[in-house]
Design a protein around this motif. Structure first.
Motif, short mmCIF file in Angstrom:
data_model
loop_
_atom_site.label_atom_id
_atom_site.label_comp_id
_atom_site.label_asym_id
_atom_site.label_seq_id
_atom_site.Cartn_x
_atom_site.Cartn_y
_atom_site.Cartn_z
N PHE A 52 -0.93 -4.99 0.42
CA PHE A 52 -1.55 -6.55 1.32
C PHE A 52 -1.51 -5.75 2.99
CE2 PHE A 52 -1.07 -7.73 -3.02
CZ PHE A 52 -2.03 -8.30 -3.24
N LEU A 53 0.23 -4.80 3.14
CA LEU A 53 0.40 -4.60 4.40
C LEU A 53 -0.32 -3.71 4.89
CD1 LEU A 53 4.32 -5.27 4.84
CD2 LEU A 53 2.81 -7.27 5.02
N SER A 54 -0.08 -2.58 4.00
CA SER A 54 -1.06 -1.27 5.66
C SER A 54 -2.75 -2.05 4.72
CB SER A 54 -0.77 -0.31 4.56
OG SER A 54 0.96 0.16 4.69
N GLY A 55 -2.74 -2.32 3.47
CA GLY A 55 -4.11 -2.71 3.67
C GLY A 55 -4.81 -3.36 4.86
N ASN A 56 -3.69 -3.97 5.37
CA ASN A 56 -4.38 -4.97 6.44
C ASN A 56 -3.91 -4.65 7.46
OD1 ASN A 56 -6.50 -7.44 5.25
ND2 ASN A 56 -4.53 -7.44 3.76
N LEU A 82 6.85 -13.21 -3.71
CA LEU A 82 7.09 -12.05 -2.82
C LEU A 82 6.27 -11.30 -1.73
CD1 LEU A 82 8.66 -8.95 -3.34
CD2 LEU A 82 6.92 -8.42 -5.00
N ASN A 83 5.15 -11.16 -1.25
CA ASN A 83 4.29 -10.91 -0.24
C ASN A 83 4.62 -12.05 0.86
OD1 ASN A 83 2.53 -9.41 -2.29
ND2 ASN A 83 0.72 -11.10 -2.19
N LEU A 84 4.94 -12.96 0.25
CA LEU A 84 5.74 -13.48 1.25
C LEU A 84 7.20 -13.40 2.49
CD1 LEU A 84 5.82 -16.28 3.63
CD2 LEU A 84 6.90 -17.68 1.97
N GLN A 98 9.54 -10.37 6.23
CA GLN A 98 10.61 -8.87 6.99
C GLN A 98 10.13 -8.28 7.84
OE1 GLN A 98 11.56 -5.25 4.37
NE2 GLN A 98 13.24 -6.15 3.57
N ALA A 99 8.66 -7.90 7.98
CA ALA A 99 8.08 -7.10 8.35
C ALA A 99 7.76 -7.12 9.79
CB ALA A 99 6.54 -6.90 8.05
N TRP A 100 8.00 -8.99 9.45
CA TRP A 100 7.44 -9.48 10.82
C TRP A 100 8.15 -9.74 11.75
CZ3 TRP A 100 3.33 -12.18 13.92
CH2 TRP A 100 3.54 -13.44 14.54
N ARG A 101 9.74 -9.73 10.92
CA ARG A 101 10.96 -9.90 12.06
C ARG A 101 10.78 -8.26 12.24
NH1 ARG A 101 14.32 -14.31 8.07
NH2 ARG A 101 13.90 -15.77 9.17
N ALA A 102 11.33 -7.32 11.69
CA ALA A 102 11.12 -6.12 11.83
C ALA A 102 10.41 -6.02 13.08
CB ALA A 102 11.70 -5.64 11.34
N PHE A 125 -4.98 -11.51 1.69
CA PHE A 125 -3.84 -10.62 1.20
C PHE A 125 -4.77 -11.27 -0.46
CE2 PHE A 125 0.47 -10.99 3.01
CZ PHE A 125 0.05 -10.06 3.79
N LEU A 126 -5.66 -10.70 -1.11
CA LEU A 126 -6.53 -11.45 -2.43
C LEU A 126 -5.55 -10.71 -3.88
CD1 LEU A 126 -10.05 -10.73 -1.12
CD2 LEU A 126 -8.72 -12.64 -1.31
#
Length: 225
Positions: free
Chosen positions: A41-45, A66-68, A73-77, A154-155
């Motif tokens: 979902f992260l790398s795929g987008n 979990l996806n949220l 976490q990635a947004w904050r980082a 995210f599907l």
């Protein structure tokens, strides 16, 4: 307009992994659910590289949250300013207690999970860097009434073989209609009828390497114009 959620059904547990008794399918990878989320979902987008002010993620299948957590976490980082907008469509929400137990499998997310734990079960969550909405009910009914568009989808429904309703072509058309130009969608499945449904809706679809034992997954892009 939203449809009421279906009654919750008990979960089976394989160690720390919850398994839906309704669909006989785990909520995340038995190998490593967090790494699967990051890959699919992260790398795929193309995230976090595409994050920008006001970025909006939408999701079919909220599950354990979990996806949220991984996305926030990635947004904050990333150091991105402003709020991450995140909308999730879920027909069968699990209980806050079940969510907390499932999230406990990922110590790396513990600080985030603790931040959000008091809010699980709420329709809206607003933090300094998060604007979240959970839309309960059948997405085939609720998504057409949604008034916004997402930059990334995210599907993440259960397996198409067990939960075909969440992968039908009319729903993929609604996903396309609610995607911003140049937006993307990603999913762990490479099932032919899912890829064809996305293509028919108007996405440019590619099959790319999947996570773990899944050889392939699907990435879709809405043309920018």
């Amino acid at each position: 307009m939203t449809s009421p959620p279906e009654p919750s059904t008990p979960l089976d547990w394989r160690d720390d992994v919850p398994v839906s008794t309704r669909f006989d399918d785990p909520y995340f990878s038995l190998e490593n659910g967090l790494e699967e989320t990051r890959h699919v979902f992260l790398s795929g987008n193309d995230l976090p590289d595409r994050f920008r002010f006001g970025f909006h993620v939408a999701e079919l299948g909220f599950g354990t949250g979990l996806n949220l957590l991984a996305t926030l976490q990635a947004w904050r980082a990333s150091g991105q300013e402003g709020m991450l907008r995140y909308t999730s469509f879920e027909a069968f929400p699990i209980t806050p207690e079940e969510m907390r137990r499932a999230q406990g499998a990922f110590p790396e997310l513990a600080p985030l999970a603790a931040d959000l734990a008091p809010h699980w079960g709420a329709e809206y969550i607003t933090l300094a860097d998060l604007d979240f909405r959970l839309v309960t009910g059948d997405a085939r009914t609720t998504l057409p009434h949604w008034q916004r568009t997402a930059d990334a989808w995210f599907l993440d429904g259960f397996s198409p073989a067990r939960n075909p309703e969440l992968w039908e072509e009319p729903l993929m058309q609604q996903v396309f209609a609610h995607t911003s130009p140049g937006g993307t969608a990603a999913t762990y499945t490479a099932a032919g009828f899912v890829r064809r449904g996305l293509q028919s809706a108007g996405f440019e679809v590619t099959r790319i390497p999947g996570y773990g034992r899944k050889r392939h997954m699907t990435r879709a892009v809405k043309p920018a114009s």
